[in-house]
Design a protein around this motif. Structure first.
Motif, PDB file in Angstrom:
ATOM      1  N   TYR A  52      22.016 -60.234 -40.902  1.00 50.95           N
ATOM      2  CA  TYR A  52      22.979 -60.032 -39.820  1.00 50.95           C
ATOM      3  C   TYR A  52      23.911 -58.870 -40.147  1.00 50.95           C
ATOM      4  N   LEU A  53      24.352 -58.783 -41.399  1.00 52.93           N
ATOM      5  CA  LEU A  53      25.213 -57.679 -41.813  1.00 52.93           C
ATOM      6  C   LEU A  53      24.467 -56.346 -41.812  1.00 52.93           C
ATOM      7  N   LYS A  54      23.183 -56.383 -42.118  1.00 53.98           N
ATOM      8  CA  LYS A  54      22.392 -55.157 -42.153  1.00 53.98           C
ATOM      9  C   LYS A  54      22.125 -54.599 -40.748  1.00 53.98           C
ATOM     10  N   ASP A  55      22.281 -55.446 -39.737  1.00 59.58           N
ATOM     11  CA  ASP A  55      22.146 -54.986 -38.345  1.00 59.58           C
ATOM     12  C   ASP A  55      23.462 -54.322 -37.957  1.00 59.58           C
ATOM     13  N   LYS A  56      23.663 -53.096 -38.421  1.00 60.86           N
ATOM     14  CA  LYS A  56      24.966 -52.443 -38.394  1.00 60.86           C
ATOM     15  C   LYS A  56      25.424 -51.974 -37.019  1.00 60.86           C
ATOM     16  N   TYR A  57      24.502 -51.493 -36.214  1.00 59.40           N
ATOM     17  CA  TYR A  57      24.909 -50.676 -35.083  1.00 59.40           C
ATOM     18  C   TYR A  57      24.894 -51.382 -33.728  1.00 59.40           C
ATOM     19  N   GLU A  58      24.124 -52.421 -33.570  1.00 57.93           N
ATOM     20  CA  GLU A  58      24.049 -53.100 -32.279  1.00 57.93           C
ATOM     21  C   GLU A  58      23.543 -54.519 -32.509  1.00 57.93           C
ATOM     22  N   LYS A  59      24.459 -55.412 -32.836  1.00 56.14           N
ATOM     23  CA  LYS A  59      24.078 -56.764 -33.236  1.00 56.14           C
ATOM     24  C   LYS A  59      23.503 -57.557 -32.071  1.00 56.14           C
ATOM     25  N   GLU A  60      22.605 -58.479 -32.410  1.00 55.06           N
ATOM     26  CA  GLU A  60      21.955 -59.312 -31.410  1.00 55.06           C
ATOM     27  C   GLU A  60      22.859 -60.473 -31.006  1.00 55.06           C
ATOM     28  N   PRO A  61      22.717 -60.944 -29.772  1.00 52.78           N
ATOM     29  CA  PRO A  61      23.513 -62.101 -29.335  1.00 52.78           C
ATOM     30  C   PRO A  61      23.231 -63.316 -30.211  1.00 52.78           C
ATOM     31  N   LYS A  62      24.300 -63.974 -30.616  1.00 50.90           N
ATOM     32  CA  LYS A  62      24.145 -65.141 -31.500  1.00 50.90           C
ATOM     33  C   LYS A  62      23.286 -66.223 -30.846  1.00 50.90           C
ATOM     34  N   ARG A  63      23.366 -66.342 -29.524  1.00 52.81           N
ATOM     35  CA  ARG A  63      22.575 -67.341 -28.814  1.00 52.81           C
ATOM     36  C   ARG A  63      21.082 -67.130 -29.046  1.00 52.81           C
ATOM     37  N   LEU A  64      20.629 -65.875 -28.957  1.00 51.85           N
ATOM     38  CA  LEU A  64      19.210 -65.585 -29.158  1.00 51.85           C
ATOM     39  C   LEU A  64      18.802 -65.773 -30.617  1.00 51.85           C
ATOM     40  N   LEU A  65      19.720 -65.503 -31.522  1.00 52.42           N
ATOM     41  CA  LEU A  65      19.427 -65.703 -32.942  1.00 52.42           C
ATOM     42  C   LEU A  65      19.246 -67.189 -33.243  1.00 52.42           C
ATOM     43  N   ILE A  66      20.100 -68.007 -32.681  1.00 57.48           N
ATOM     44  CA  ILE A  66      20.001 -69.452 -32.897  1.00 57.48           C
ATOM     45  C   ILE A  66      18.716 -70.004 -32.286  1.00 57.48           C
ATOM     46  N   ILE A  67      18.392 -69.542 -31.073  1.00 62.62           N
ATOM     47  CA  ILE A  67      17.156 -69.995 -30.430  1.00 62.62           C
ATOM     48  C   ILE A  67      15.947 -69.592 -31.272  1.00 62.62           C
ATOM     49  N   SER A  68      15.940 -68.364 -31.767  1.00 61.94           N
ATOM     50  CA  SER A  68      14.828 -67.888 -32.603  1.00 61.94           C
ATOM     51  C   SER A  68      14.689 -68.740 -33.855  1.00 61.94           C
ATOM     52  N   PHE A  69      15.819 -69.064 -34.469  1.00 60.87           N
ATOM     53  CA  PHE A  69      15.811 -69.910 -35.661  1.00 60.87           C
ATOM     54  C   PHE A  69      15.223 -71.285 -35.349  1.00 60.87           C
ATOM     55  N   LEU A  70      15.665 -71.877 -34.249  1.00 59.31           N
ATOM     56  CA  LEU A  70      15.197 -73.212 -33.878  1.00 59.31           C
ATOM     57  C   LEU A  70      13.714 -73.201 -33.499  1.00 59.31           C
TER      58      LEU A  70
END
Length: 230
Positions: free
Chosen positions: A19-37
């Motif tokens: 998440y920290l390495k995604d420096k310039y345009e971070k992804e929505p946390k909602r999509l990250l959580i869905i991807s994880f699940l």
């Protein structure tokens, strides 16, 4: 509770790092959580079904056979697990408008991979205890992260390239190759000292993952905009 925390801690450390390495345009946390699940649940289900098919079609005939373990590592475990993750990135993440730069391939592939690794790690650790939790924190969990990064590197490029099929499949094949190699050296542990091959495979995967992250960071179309604002 302690075992559960030990199982999940390395997962979330890696997620935070990416998440920290995604420096310039971070992804929505909602999509990250869905991807994880999706990785934690759907990917596990797909993998289980594929295992059932492969164990029927290509059963393990001899545990002390190098060739039999090679088939298990690459064509059963590596293929099944990485295909399940690949399908989620391909059909869910890569289709989103928020997937708008190549680095996003790494982000979403790692999220799916860490979801898968979380379920797998909890199962192993709860069954085998603290020693397994500690060992997997420095081996299996980072290995899953490297498989995700290498897959995501090519899938990130595929989103914005004319040869999408080729690059997507290259991402899948690279993950299978490194996953298969890592597991293969562990599966043939009846050969003394051969396990070192898994460590070497992991080391190469980590090295290539670092280069993949740096490459997509430097080639981000949002880089100049963010640096100008800063």
């Amino acid at each position: 509770m302690q075992l559960l925390l030990m199982a999940l801690a390395p997962i979330f450390i890696i997620i935070f790092y990416i998440y920290l390495k995604d420096k310039y345009e971070k992804e929505p946390k909602r999509l990250l959580i869905i991807s994880f699940l999706l990785g934690a649940i759907v990917s596990i289900i797909i993998t289980t079904l594929l295992y059932s098919v492969f164990n029927t079609l290509v059963p393990l005939q001899d545990k002390l056979s190098v060739w039999e373990q090679f088939k298990q590592a690459f064509f059963v475990v590596g293929f099944s697990e990485e295909l399940s993750k690949f399908l989620i990135v391909l059909l869910f993440a890569q289709q989103r408008k928020e997937f708008n730069e190549p680095f996003d391939g790494i982000v979403y592939a790692v999220m799916v991979s860490m979801g898968f690794a979380a379920t797998e790690n909890v199962m192993y650790v709860m069954q085998s205890g603290h020693a397994t939790a500690l060992a997997r924190a420095f081996t299996a969990v980072p290995a899953h992260a490297t498989f995700g990064i290498l897959m995501g590197y090519f899938m990130g490029k595929a989103k914005f390239a004319p040869n999408k099929l080729y690059l997507n499949l290259l991402g899948l094949l690279s993950a299978i190759l490194f996953h298969g190699a890592y597991d293969f050296f562990l599966f043939i542990n009846f050969i003394p000292g051969i396990w070192i091959g898994a460590i070497i495979s992991l080391g190469i995967g980590l090295y290539l993952s670092k280069k993949a992250i740096k490459y997509h960071q430097q080639s981000s179309q949002f880089k100049d905009t963010r640096e100008t604002i800063s």
